[in-house]
Enzyme design. Structure first.
Site, PDB file in Angstrom:
ATOM      1  N   ASP A   1       0.864  -1.019   0.037  1.00 58.09           N
ATOM      2  CA  ASP A   1      -0.035   0.195  -0.005  1.00 58.09           C
ATOM      3  C   ASP A   1       0.797   1.138   0.147  1.00 58.09           C
ATOM      4  O   ASP A   1       1.756   1.373   0.994  1.00 58.09           O
ATOM      5  CB  ASP A   1      -0.874  -0.002   1.270  1.00 58.09           C
ATOM      6  CG  ASP A   1      -2.403   0.516   0.886  1.00 58.09           C
ATOM      7  OD1 ASP A   1      -2.421   1.544  -0.061  1.00 58.09           O
ATOM      8  OD2 ASP A   1      -3.260  -0.184   1.531  1.00 58.09           O
TER       9      ASP A   1
ATOM     10  N   ASP B   1      -2.995   4.420  -2.219  1.00 55.22           N
ATOM     11  CA  ASP B   1      -3.961   5.061  -1.662  1.00 55.22           C
ATOM     12  C   ASP B   1      -4.150   6.552  -2.093  1.00 55.22           C
ATOM     13  O   ASP B   1      -3.529   7.203  -2.353  1.00 55.22           O
ATOM     14  CB  ASP B   1      -3.679   4.998  -0.055  1.00 55.22           C
ATOM     15  CG  ASP B   1      -4.847   5.364   0.755  1.00 55.22           C
ATOM     16  OD1 ASP B   1      -5.656   4.760   0.850  1.00 55.22           O
ATOM     17  OD2 ASP B   1      -4.557   6.384   1.495  1.00 55.22           O
TER      18      ASP B   1
ATOM     19  N   GLU C   1      -6.171   4.083  -6.384  1.00 59.86           N
ATOM     20  CA  GLU C   1      -7.453   4.226  -5.724  1.00 59.86           C
ATOM     21  C   GLU C   1      -7.882   5.854  -6.022  1.00 59.86           C
ATOM     22  O   GLU C   1      -7.147   6.735  -5.692  1.00 59.86           O
ATOM     23  CB  GLU C   1      -7.353   3.942  -4.266  1.00 59.86           C
ATOM     24  CG  GLU C   1      -8.747   4.506  -3.703  1.00 59.86           C
ATOM     25  CD  GLU C   1      -8.700   4.450  -2.041  1.00 59.86           C
ATOM     26  OE1 GLU C   1      -9.580   4.045  -1.556  1.00 59.86           O
ATOM     27  OE2 GLU C   1      -7.560   5.137  -1.617  1.00 59.86           O
TER      28      GLU C   1
ATOM     29  N   HIS D   1     -11.068  -2.884   3.029  1.00 58.71           N
ATOM     30  CA  HIS D   1     -11.047  -2.507   4.464  1.00 58.71           C
ATOM     31  C   HIS D   1     -11.568  -1.158   5.057  1.00 58.71           C
ATOM     32  O   HIS D   1     -12.106  -0.610   5.896  1.00 58.71           O
ATOM     33  CB  HIS D   1      -9.432  -1.930   4.933  1.00 58.71           C
ATOM     34  CG  HIS D   1      -8.916  -0.879   4.206  1.00 58.71           C
ATOM     35  ND1 HIS D   1      -8.774  -1.020   2.621  1.00 58.71           N
ATOM     36  CD2 HIS D   1      -8.542   0.370   4.693  1.00 58.71           C
ATOM     37  CE1 HIS D   1      -8.259   0.217   2.350  1.00 58.71           C
ATOM     38  NE2 HIS D   1      -8.141   1.057   3.600  1.00 58.71           N
ATOM     39  N   ASP D   2     -12.189  -0.364   3.876  1.00 57.79           N
ATOM     40  CA  ASP D   2     -13.017   0.854   3.879  1.00 57.79           C
ATOM     41  C   ASP D   2     -14.667   0.743   3.762  1.00 57.79           C
ATOM     42  O   ASP D   2     -15.257   1.693   3.943  1.00 57.79           O
ATOM     43  CB  ASP D   2     -12.674   1.873   2.843  1.00 57.79           C
ATOM     44  CG  ASP D   2     -11.269   2.675   3.421  1.00 57.79           C
ATOM     45  OD1 ASP D   2     -11.100   2.736   4.543  1.00 57.79           O
ATOM     46  OD2 ASP D   2     -10.630   3.069   2.533  1.00 57.79           O
TER      47      ASP D   2
END
Length: 561
Positions: free
Chosen positions: A114, A216, A258, A332-333
């Site tokens: 990440d 990210d 993302e 995860h979000d």
């Protein structure tokens, strides 16, 4: 170095670009804090991940997207990085990380890190120097503004996690900008020295043998704060093209950006094959369909399959001949997909298989979020003190202050809070679901004794077995990896249907999104007298009649020619 995976050449007409290893791979996201704890401190760690690599190899996973394990004060569970070249002690050591990279590669699994470079932690050495003196070179690594005439913030911009987007630093008598929390100051990508630091760090990790980066909120790095343009700002694509030239070009890796703002109108700017930026993007148009447009995720609205299909198939159309896309429903979000899109009650197993089928057989790279492969559900927390997520807690304070009833907020959090996906991985029916021998950092889901890897893997027709088949189909079938997608039954509020075409082959996929039987009339050109059922959640179907009846949450894929 390419990953040791079997390569199958698809017809050139279907590819229209050089086949890469990740075209046939399925990704698996690990949220390290919640995956596997090796030392009993209640927090997942890298040795714990290594101990579970057999599970991922058995599933057929091609690469792991590893959420941040860097040194961090963990204000946002690692998405606030204090040292990009060090590992958080609670997760292990750099030697543990090297061992994970090596042992995963031995199993044909790459590690995708990440990359969090829109912001750093406020405890990063860069920010410590930046806040100490305006004369420090690092001061310009961040975004600063003088106070307004009244001494307050320069303007009224608000942070995504709630509260003002500006925080005061007495030592330099300036405000710094933070799109997220005050502990996450935004980096100033207009500074070439900062970009050089980031590129050096990226090369350092790639040279250690990782398989690429998931980037990210990368769409924020071109922002113009003064114009209040955050997403897809004026310098975004200049920065991504420079990053490609300086770091990514010539390496056999995968890059996933993302973006919460990318649309079919801008998608190919990121991943068009002549753009030299990224390989694919995480886009969220299908996710936002379930949010209230004014109040956002904590005011969810009823799921609308027609809108959901419209957004998913727009991306299938976009990447028909150029670019690539990611396929996901949870991370995860986001909430657990079986709870948000289907049924986490009596039809949980059928619903989990259906969601997997209709997603994995689209064109793109599928991502499995940890626990999805056994149908893990939302946490169903009832009290605010059960939550740990910074976003949830900040929005709780803001919305309660604004007069939102407590029960209404908790109902929204039970449906959409990020903590729904962050409860520990459920490995066994034993204490703490086999995640830890200590006290877990967040409560284990109360249903872990019924939903866990040990019990599901013992079932030949379990959810895990279904995922294993889907992963294998992408790896082995050209039509799954490269076939063109054509949707039908677009106006159905209950059924998702599409076909994939490759040469003379056709793969027809249907999924019932309801707990009721659904009668479906197939278009004449879709119906077929005979075919091969590649996968089914219920009984296998050998033909496609014009009129058929789908059982609750039934899904299947039939190959015809």
């Amino acid at each position: 170095m390419p990953l040791p995976q079997r390569s199958i050449s698809a017809p050139a007409a279907a590819r229209e670009q050089r086949e890469m290893w990740w075209h046939r791979a399925t990704g698996y996201q690990i949220y390290p804090r919640s995956f596997a704890d090796s030392n009993g401190d209640g927090v997942g760690d890298i040795p714990g991940i290594i101990s579970r690599l057999g599970h991922l190899a058995d599933l057929g996973i091609g690469f792991i997207w590893l959420s941040p394990v860097y040194a961090s004060p963990m204000v946002d569970n690692g998405y606030d990085i204090a040292d990009y070249r060090a590992i958080a002690p609670e997760y292990g050591t750099l030697e543990d990380m090297d061992r994970l990279i090596a042992e995963a590669r031995e199993r044909g699994i790459g590690i995708v890190m990440d990359l969090v470079v829109n912001h750093s932690s406020s405890l990063h050495d860069w920010f410590r120097a930046a806040r100490a003196s305006r004369e420090a070179p690092e001061h310009d690594y961040y975004i600063w503004r003088d106070a307004a005439p009244d001494g307050g913030p320069p303007d009224d911009q608000q942070a995504a996690f709630g509260g003002p987007a500006w925080s005061w630093v007495e030592e330099v008598a300036q405000y710094y900008f933070h799109y997220f929390s005050p502990a996450q100051p935004d980096l100033n990508w207009a500074n070439p020295a900062l970009r050089t630091e980031i590129y050096d760090m990226m090369r350092w990790w790639l040279d250690r043998g990782i398989a690429g980066f998931r980037m990210d909120v990368i769409s924020l790095i071109g922002k113009d704060v003064d114009a209040r343009v955050y997403e897809e700002g004026p310098t975004l694509h200049d920065h991504l093209q420079e990053m490609h030239r300086e770091v990514l070009a010539g390496r056999d890796i995968v890059t996933i950006g993302e973006s919460w703002s990318v649309s079919p109108e801008t998608g190919l700017l990121y991943c068009g094959r002549d753009r030299r930026e990224l390989d694919m993007v995480f886009e969220f148009s299908h996710i936002r369909e379930g949010w209230d447009p004014e109040r956002g995720k904590f005011a969810p609205r009823p799921f609308d399959l027609r809108g959901f299909k419209r957004e998913l198939f727009a991306w299938q159309d976009l990447t028909r001949h150029d670019g690539w896309t990611s396929l996901f429903l949870s991370n995860h979000d986001l909430p657990r997909q079986v709870s948000f899109y289907a049924d986490d009650g009596p039809y949980r197993r059928e619903a989990a298989k259906m969601l997997a089928t209709v997603l994995h057989l689209l064109k793109g790279t599928p991502f499995v979020y940890q626990g999805e492969e056994i149908g893990m559900t939302n946490a169903a927390f009832e009290r605010i003190d059960q939550y740990r997520d910074l976003e949830t807690l900040n929005h709780f304070e803001a919305q309660i202050a604004a007069g939102v009833p407590l029960e209404e907020f908790i109902a929204g959090a039970r449906r959409n809070s990020r903590d729904n996906s962050r409860t520990p991985m459920q490995w066994s029916p034993g204490p703490h679901a086999g995640f830890t021998t200590g006290t877990p950092w967040i409560e284990v889901n109360a249903n872990a004794s019924e939903i866990n890897v040990e019990q599901d893997s013992a079932q030949p027709d379990g959810i895990l077995a279904h995922y294993r088949k889907l992963v294998a189909l992408r790896r082995e079938r050209d039509i799954v990896a490269f076939g063109e997608t054509e949707s039908f039954l677009a106006n159905s509020p209950s059924v998702m249907a599409y076909q994939r075409r490759l040469g003379a082959q056709r793969l027809v996929v249907l999924g019932n999104f309801t707990g009721q039987e659904q009668d479906v009339e197939l278009p004449e050109d879709i119906a077929a007298g005979a075919g091969v059922c590649l996968i089914a959640s219920h009984d296998k179907r050998g033909e496609l009649p014009r009129q058929l009846r789908l059982a609750p949450y039934e899904s299947f894929a039939v190959l015809t020619s």
